[in-house]
Design an enzyme around this catalytic site. Structure first.
Site, PDB file in Angstrom:
ATOM      1  N   HIS A 262       1.047  -0.972   0.040  1.00  0.00           N
ATOM      2  CA  HIS A 262       0.529  -0.039   0.142  1.00  0.00           C
ATOM      3  C   HIS A 262       0.618   1.767  -0.131  1.00  0.00           C
ATOM      4  O   HIS A 262       2.275   1.047   0.496  1.00  0.00           O
ATOM      5  CB  HIS A 262      -0.880   0.100   1.065  1.00  0.00           C
ATOM      6  CG  HIS A 262      -2.132   0.687   1.034  1.00  0.00           C
ATOM      7  ND1 HIS A 262      -1.841   2.554   0.906  1.00  0.00           N
ATOM      8  CD2 HIS A 262      -3.649   0.862   0.840  1.00  0.00           C
ATOM      9  CE1 HIS A 262      -3.554   2.575   1.570  1.00  0.00           C
ATOM     10  NE2 HIS A 262      -4.114   1.778   0.711  1.00  0.00           N
ATOM     11  N   ASP A 320      -7.688  -5.831   0.638  1.00  0.00           N
ATOM     12  CA  ASP A 320      -7.869  -6.425  -0.972  1.00  0.00           C
ATOM     13  C   ASP A 320      -7.836  -7.721  -0.676  1.00  0.00           C
ATOM     14  O   ASP A 320      -8.653  -8.834  -1.766  1.00  0.00           O
ATOM     15  CB  ASP A 320      -7.455  -6.292  -2.046  1.00  0.00           C
ATOM     16  CG  ASP A 320      -8.367  -4.988  -2.688  1.00  0.00           C
ATOM     17  OD1 ASP A 320      -7.467  -4.053  -2.845  1.00  0.00           O
ATOM     18  OD2 ASP A 320      -9.143  -4.917  -2.413  1.00  0.00           O
TER      19      ASP A 320
HETATM   20  C1  SDX Z   1      -6.262  -0.370  -2.969  1.00  0.00           C
HETATM   21  O1  SDX Z   1      -4.596   4.237  -2.020  1.00  0.00           O
HETATM   22  C2  SDX Z   1      -5.617   3.532  -1.197  1.00  0.00           C
HETATM   23  O2  SDX Z   1      -5.522   4.287  -0.423  1.00  0.00           O
HETATM   24  C3  SDX Z   1      -6.281   2.278  -2.024  1.00  0.00           C
HETATM   25  C4  SDX Z   1      -7.397   1.300  -1.305  1.00  0.00           C
HETATM   26  C5  SDX Z   1      -8.940   2.664  -1.747  1.00  0.00           C
HETATM   27  O3  SDX Z   1      -8.920   2.598   0.130  1.00  0.00           O
HETATM   28  O4  SDX Z   1      -8.638   3.328  -1.845  1.00  0.00           O
HETATM   29  O5  SDX Z   1      -6.217   1.423   0.143  1.00  0.00           O
HETATM   30  C6  SDX Z   1      -7.220   0.322  -1.696  1.00  0.00           C
HETATM   31  O6  SDX Z   1      -6.060  -0.134  -3.691  1.00  0.00           O
HETATM   32  C7  SDX Z   1      -5.129  -0.462  -2.093  1.00  0.00           C
HETATM   33  C8  SDX Z   1      -4.287  -1.804  -2.253  1.00  0.00           C
HETATM   34  C9  SDX Z   1      -4.493  -3.104  -3.684  1.00  0.00           C
HETATM   35  N1  SDX Z   1      -3.677  -3.352  -4.346  1.00  0.00           N
HETATM   36  C10 SDX Z   1      -2.863  -4.249  -4.747  1.00  0.00           C
HETATM   37  O7  SDX Z   1      -3.150  -5.164  -3.837  1.00  0.00           O
HETATM   38  C11 SDX Z   1      -1.609  -4.379  -5.967  1.00  0.00           C
HETATM   39  C12 SDX Z   1      -0.543  -4.935  -5.405  1.00  0.00           C
HETATM   40  N2  SDX Z   1      -0.213  -3.959  -4.576  1.00  0.00           N
HETATM   41  C13 SDX Z   1       0.894  -3.287  -5.183  1.00  0.00           C
HETATM   42  O8  SDX Z   1       1.172  -2.780  -6.686  1.00  0.00           O
HETATM   43  C14 SDX Z   1       1.886  -1.596  -4.202  1.00  0.00           C
HETATM   44  O9  SDX Z   1       1.528  -2.252  -3.513  1.00  0.00           O
HETATM   45  C15 SDX Z   1       0.404  -0.268  -4.664  1.00  0.00           C
HETATM   46  C16 SDX Z   1       0.183  -0.073  -6.241  1.00  0.00           C
HETATM   47  C17 SDX Z   1      -0.495  -0.454  -4.119  1.00  0.00           C
HETATM   48  C18 SDX Z   1       1.314   0.791  -3.991  1.00  0.00           C
HETATM   49  O10 SDX Z   1       3.005   1.246  -4.501  1.00  0.00           O
HETATM   50  P1  SDX Z   1       3.443   1.757  -4.644  1.00  0.00           P
HETATM   51  O11 SDX Z   1       3.437   3.031  -2.784  1.00  0.00           O
HETATM   52  O12 SDX Z   1       3.774   2.712  -5.456  1.00  0.00           O
HETATM   53  O13 SDX Z   1       5.259   0.930  -4.194  1.00  0.00           O
HETATM   54  P2  SDX Z   1       5.623   0.427  -5.863  1.00  0.00           P
HETATM   55  O14 SDX Z   1       4.269  -0.335  -6.994  1.00  0.00           O
HETATM   56  O15 SDX Z   1       6.764   1.448  -5.716  1.00  0.00           O
HETATM   57  O16 SDX Z   1       6.327  -1.168  -4.445  1.00  0.00           O
HETATM   58  C19 SDX Z   1       7.699  -0.619  -3.161  1.00  0.00           C
HETATM   59  C20 SDX Z   1       8.107  -2.546  -3.891  1.00  0.00           C
HETATM   60  C21 SDX Z   1       8.645  -2.127  -5.089  1.00  0.00           C
HETATM   61  O17 SDX Z   1      10.282  -2.674  -4.894  1.00  0.00           O
HETATM   62  P3  SDX Z   1      11.215  -1.990  -5.475  1.00  0.00           P
HETATM   63  O18 SDX Z   1      11.065  -2.723  -6.730  1.00  0.00           O
HETATM   64  O19 SDX Z   1      11.772  -1.432  -4.955  1.00  0.00           O
HETATM   65  O20 SDX Z   1      12.052  -3.536  -5.776  1.00  0.00           O
HETATM   66  O21 SDX Z   1       7.571  -3.123  -3.279  1.00  0.00           O
HETATM   67  C22 SDX Z   1       7.398  -4.338  -3.729  1.00  0.00           C
HETATM   68  C23 SDX Z   1       7.608  -3.322  -5.841  1.00  0.00           C
HETATM   69  O22 SDX Z   1       7.914  -4.048  -6.334  1.00  0.00           O
HETATM   70  N3  SDX Z   1       6.134  -4.488  -4.133  1.00  0.00           N
HETATM   71  C24 SDX Z   1       5.416  -5.380  -4.108  1.00  0.00           C
HETATM   72  C25 SDX Z   1       3.894  -5.343  -3.633  1.00  0.00           C
HETATM   73  N4  SDX Z   1       4.050  -4.385  -4.061  1.00  0.00           N
HETATM   74  C26 SDX Z   1       4.751  -3.296  -4.131  1.00  0.00           C
HETATM   75  N5  SDX Z   1       5.701  -6.770  -4.156  1.00  0.00           N
HETATM   76  C27 SDX Z   1       5.068  -7.763  -3.862  1.00  0.00           C
HETATM   77  N6  SDX Z   1       3.584  -7.603  -3.638  1.00  0.00           N
HETATM   78  C28 SDX Z   1       3.272  -6.725  -4.128  1.00  0.00           C
HETATM   79  N7  SDX Z   1       1.721  -6.902  -3.603  1.00  0.00           N
END
Ligand code: SDX
Length: 384
Positions: A262, A320
């Site tokens: 998140h 989720d």
């Molecule tokens: C919702 O914003 C809100 O409030 C949203 C929400 C709401 O109520 O409105 O809470 C609802 O959307 C919840 C989130 C649902 N999404 C997911 O579950 C999808 C999987 N999660 C991600 O893709 C990610 O965590 C985000 C998109 C939610 C947040 O992404 P960020 O803050 O942009 O972080 P990032 O993509 O830059 O990731 C940082 C690091 C990366 O690793 P590196 O490239 O730095 O090595 O963390 C890793 C990412 O690869 N990472 C994950 C991961 N999420 C981030 N690795 C494995 N699995 C994951 N789920």
């Protein structure tokens, strides 16, 4: 002279407005709607009362709540154009595309589009909150090849949704679970879909245009689409004993585990804790083979992810992750998960829009041009 310009990718860490709607403490995994802890609302409130709280800023007294409930009930019917859109698009388009189109079409029924008063906008919000839930229910019926179920005014908002979806009045526990999901998805600060709603509303486009932008944004798997993706992952794991291998391979392959991570929460999402608690409660009372298998997979995946990614990379379960198994426990089909999220978040989109309009300013960020300027124009027959 080129002054120091720092790009905030995804607007990370950027504040766009002041709000009294919702506070998120990302470091400690806490959440409040209008100052009330989400755990207290989940336990004691209901979606209609929470919607009133978000729209009007206080908990309603009995008279206010029953008047609000009557206004929602009066708007539950699905209008004619929606039947055409659902029948024409279902099976040919993603459910969120169908829903986005239906939401957009509701503007043709607006009593007085020129009326920009607060009471006109509240009227629009009530229409959108009531109708979006009914539209999602009808989408579910149509996809199962079943007829439209007209609303039942003896039921509250979320129980009526389940009734319109299944054709059966939900039992007390199922009614509590669906209402819980509506409460937990109602509002969450300036998340991507709410931000889209605000950007659109900041041009003084109307409520329908703004929430249509919100619904379009919510579809993506990085946002609202993660609940369906997380459940599909659990189904592809299949046997709980495959969980650890699957997760480890996914992480080695740098694939994201949907339902984890998140932008704001760097701790366990408090909403995920509540969903898991009620899912385990429900499973004890109404054991089902499918749900217990999904729950085992979810708990084993959670355990591994907590060990591997939470402490080190701040990636924790979000709302989720456990949503899918809970929805399956009350027979909600996976393709409706994000549409339900949209139906619930409709109140959050409207509440933020009305709050932002109190002190509106057009959103117009900058992008930093790093290309060349004043290049020489070469006529086409002189180009290589
Ligand atoms: C919702 O914003 C809100 O409030 C949203 C929400 C709401 O109520 O409105 O809470 C609802 O959307 C919840 C989130 C649902 N999404 C997911 O579950 C999808 C999987 N999660 C991600 O893709 C990610 O965590 C985000 C998109 C939610 C947040 O992404 P960020 O803050 O942009 O972080 P990032 O993509 O830059 O990731 C940082 C690091 C990366 O690793 P590196 O490239 O730095 O090595 O963390 C890793 C990412 O690869 N990472 C994950 C991961 N999420 C981030 N690795 C494995 N699995 C994951 N789920």
């Amino acid at each position: 002279e080129s002054k120091e310009i720092t790009i905030s990718r995804g607007l990370e860490g950027i504040y766009i407005a002041e709000t009294t709607l919702c506070k998120i403490d990302g470091a400690n995994g806490r959440l409040w709607y209008r100052g009330y802890p989400i755990e207290v609302l989940a336990e004691n409130s209901n979606y209609e009362e929470v919607s009133y709280l978000l729209l009007f800023g206080k908990l309603p007294n009995r008279k206010e709540l029953s008047a609000f409930r009557e206004r929602l009930k009066a708007e539950r019917d699905v209008p004619p154009v929606v039947f055409d859109i659902v029948e024409e698009m279902s099976g040919r388009a993603h459910p969120m595309d169908v829903l986005r189109t239906c939401i957009s079409s509701l503007s043709i029924y607006d009593e007085d589009p020129e009326d920009k008063s607060q009471q006109a906008n509240i009227r629009r919000a009530i229409k959108l909150i009531a109708k979006t839930a009914s539209i999602v229910a009808y989408m579910g019926r149509y996809r199962q090849g079943k007829d439209y179920v007209p609303p039942d005014s003896s039921l509250d908002h979320s129980a009526n949704f389940l009734y319109m979806l299944t054709g059966k009045k939900p039992d007390e526990m199922a009614a509590k679970l669906i209402d819980l999901m509506f409460i937990l998805h109602a509002e969450h600060g300036s998340n991507a879909s709410t931000f889209s709603t605000l950007v659109t509303g900041s041009t003084l486009a109307d409520v329908y245009a703004a929430v249509t932008a919100g619904a379009a944004t919510l579809k993506g798997p990085l946002h609202g689409g993660a609940d369906e993706a997380a459940l599909r992952m659990m189904y592809s794991i299949g046997d709980p004993d495959n969980t650890e291998t699957y997760i480890e391979e996914a992480l080695e392959g740098k694939r994201r585990i949907m339902g984890f991570g998140h932008r704001v929460y760097k701790a366990y999402d408090p909403r995920a804790k509540i969903v898991r608690k009620y899912l385990e409660l429900y499973q004890e009372r109404n054991p089902s083979e499918e749900v217990s298998r999904l729950l085992q997979i979810a708990l084993r995946a959670e355990k591994l992810m907590l060990e591997k990614l939470s402490k080190t990379k701040g990636i924790w379960p979000n709302i989720d992750f456990f949503a899918g198994p809970l929805y399956r426990a009350i027979d909600v089909p996976a393709e409706l998960f994000t549409p339900i999220f949209a139906a619930s978040r409709m109140v959050g989109w409207c509440a933020h829009l009305f709050e932002y309009w109190q002190n509106n300013r057009l959103f117009r960020p900058l992008d930093n041009y790093v290309g060349e300027v004043d290049k020489k124009y070469v006529p086409i027959d002189q180009r290589e």
